[in-house]
Write an enzyme that holds these catalytic residues in place. Structure first.
Site, PDB file in Angstrom:
ATOM      1  N   SER A  99       3.494  -0.629   1.971  1.00  0.00           N
ATOM      2  CA  SER A  99       2.640  -0.398   2.286  1.00  0.00           C
ATOM      3  C   SER A  99       1.783  -0.355   4.015  1.00  0.00           C
ATOM      4  CB  SER A  99       1.708  -2.498   2.337  1.00  0.00           C
ATOM      5  OG  SER A  99       0.468  -2.383   2.599  1.00  0.00           O
ATOM      6  N   ASP A 241      -5.388   0.578   2.972  1.00  0.00           N
ATOM      7  CA  ASP A 241      -3.635   1.011   3.561  1.00  0.00           C
ATOM      8  C   ASP A 241      -2.900   1.887   2.007  1.00  0.00           C
ATOM      9  OD1 ASP A 241      -2.967  -0.194   1.362  1.00  0.00           O
ATOM     10  OD2 ASP A 241      -2.813  -2.547   2.640  1.00  0.00           O
ATOM     11  N   ASP A 243      -1.092   1.441  -0.309  1.00  0.00           N
ATOM     12  CA  ASP A 243      -0.620   1.281  -1.463  1.00  0.00           C
ATOM     13  C   ASP A 243      -1.440   0.772  -2.377  1.00  0.00           C
ATOM     14  OD1 ASP A 243      -0.249  -1.306  -0.297  1.00  0.00           O
ATOM     15  OD2 ASP A 243       0.845  -2.061  -1.491  1.00  0.00           O
ATOM     16  N   ASP A 245      -3.827  -1.292  -2.167  1.00  0.00           N
ATOM     17  CA  ASP A 245      -3.870  -3.235  -2.304  1.00  0.00           C
ATOM     18  C   ASP A 245      -5.216  -3.937  -1.562  1.00  0.00           C
ATOM     19  OD1 ASP A 245      -2.566  -3.679  -0.699  1.00  0.00           O
ATOM     20  OD2 ASP A 245      -0.861  -4.691  -1.490  1.00  0.00           O
TER      21      ASP A 245
END
Length: 454
Positions: A99, A241, A243, A245
């Site tokens: 992440s 960010d 990834d 999510d």
């Protein structure tokens, strides 16, 4: 390679590559996952980190040697694993990602059937205990499972767009900063269906992170988005960010919109879509969300922060939406999972329907419930955290309504606070909110920080 289980945490497996996260660990996770969860077919994907492809390959080798078939969706965001597992009714999914962590980190996020999160109490620590069990036979086996590369982008985009009515959208100008993470290709695909003029920043995925690791929760990572919004006279700024999510919004003046007000905005949007709806919010700050829900005839449920806790409560209560201060937003009809893409599309639809500027949409919430934002204090050890909590509890216990849903908090008539230890980093985190009193807010921030840092 050495097997180090220090990366097994409350939400996922994450650590420094190749010390605590490496190919051997990934291979063993692959070998043991199908046995623990009786998985016959799972989805695998990875982010753009330089170590991700080799970790993915080792993971898939372990899975197929255990007889599990793999649907490899390639480079993606975490929510695309959720979508694949949910839409194809698979036995689980594993995403290779760290992440927003530093460049030399990586990790594994795991979900089971029904896209249910796999955490400490639902199998993650069972994996941890097995991968270090040297009595098991870890010698290579002949693969009896197969790997199939699949393309899910068109179906995923269709699902994301189903959350809005594109006819409601107007030709706004947006700045979108993908931070050289995984979001860029998705923005390129979504752009084909939207009436927006999009100014793209750092849109190309690049595991070297030439502009720094994308984490807009950190103030120093916001300046480029702010500058671009002002320079291009955009209606809104959006940053992701690594990834994707999580997404973060900036108003037309470049002001960062705290995740708390985004939760309020989306809670309001869902209250308009469903009568008597339930929403879930985390315990750090929640007065604004509760008021919005109750005024609309709905209910806001307060929960411990963290995706495993939010998702569990949403499933139990059939809540339509859940939101966290950290900018994770969860949707019942997206398998009770978080999505950064659905979040900004819903916010932009609301912007278009109200014909207001983004600053105007959140102004009333900001005035009624000013907040500190999360204030972090770095600590040297878990013992220091315990000492801080002891001092806080001695000073504030018995003075108001104590809440121990997540860390330690106290509600008073006109203000409240929450103090909690980070689950992933050596920090104590403070949040304060008041009922429309910014002077009181500043006073209580100083008061609490004196106890925490004194």
């Amino acid at each position: 390679m050495k097997i180090d289980t220090s990366g097994f945490g409350p939400y996922d497996i994450r650590g420094v590559y190749p010390d605590s996260i490496n190919q051997e660990l990934a291979y063993r996770v692959g070998r043991i996952f199908p046995k623990i969860f009786n998985a016959k077919k799972i989805a695998v994907g990875c982010d753009i980190r330089l170590s991700s492809p080799t970790i993915r390959d080792a993971l898939e080798r372990g899975l197929t040697e255990s007889g599990c078939d793999v649907l490899d969706i390639g480079q993606c965001g975490t929510e695309m694993i959720y979508f694949t597992v949910g839409s194809m009714e698979l036995d689980g999914g594993i995403m290779v990602t760290a992440s927003h962590n530093p460049q030399n980190h990586n990790g594994l996020k795991c979900v089971g059937r029904g896209v249910k999160p796999i955490g400490p109490d639902s199998g993650l620590f069972d994996i941890r205990d097995k991968v270090i069990d040297e009595s098991l036979d870890w010698s290579p086996k002949k693969a009896t499972g197969k790997i199939t590369r699949i393309e899910i982008l068109p179906d995923y985009v269709k699902k994301i767009l189903s959350y809005i009515d594109v006819e409601n959208l107007k030709p706004l100008k947006l700045v979108i900063n993908s931070g050289n993470g995984s979001a860029g290709p998705i923005i390129n695909e979504l752009e084909k269906f939207l009436p927006f003029e999009i100014v793209k920043i750092h849109n190309d995925p690049d595991g070297f992170f030439p502009n720094g690791v994308p984490n807009p929760l950190m103030q120093e990572k916001r300046s480029e988005t702010i500058k671009a919004v002002i320079e291009h006279k955009a209606d809104c700024g959006i940053a992701f960010d690594g990834d994707f999510d999580r997404c973060f919004l900036f108003d037309e003046r470049g002001n960062f919109i705290e995740g708390y007000y985004m939760v309020g905005l989306l809670a309001e949007a869902f209250m308009q879509k469903e009568e008597n709806a339930k929403v879930v919010c985390d315990a750090r700050v929640f007065w604004n969300t509760k008021e919005i829900a109750e005024n609309a005839g709905g209910k806001a449920l307060v929960c411990k922060s963290g995706h495993t806790f939010i998702k569990e409560l949403m499933r139990r209560e059939n809540a339509i939406y859940g939101g966290e201060l950290s900018a994770h937003h969860y949707f019942r009809d997206f398998y009770f999972c978080d999505s950064g893409m659905i979040s900004w599309l819903l916010a932009l639809e609301m912007l278009c329907l109200t014909d207001k500027k983004l600053s105007e949409l959140v102004a009333d919430m900001q005035e009624r419930y000013p907040i500190s934002g999360e204030i972090n204090t770095k600590v040297a050890s878990p013992e220091v955290v315990k000492e801080i909590f002891k001092k806080i509890e001695e000073k504030y216990s018995g003075t108001g309504k104590v809440l121990k849903i997540d860390g330690f908090g106290v509600d008073y008539e006109n203000w409240r606070f929450n103090v909690r230890g980070s689950q992933t980093e050596p920090y104590v985190r403070l949040n304060v909110e008041t009922r429309g009193d910014k002077n009181l807010l500043r006073e209580k921030i100083d008061e609490l920080l004196a106890v925490i840092r004194g």
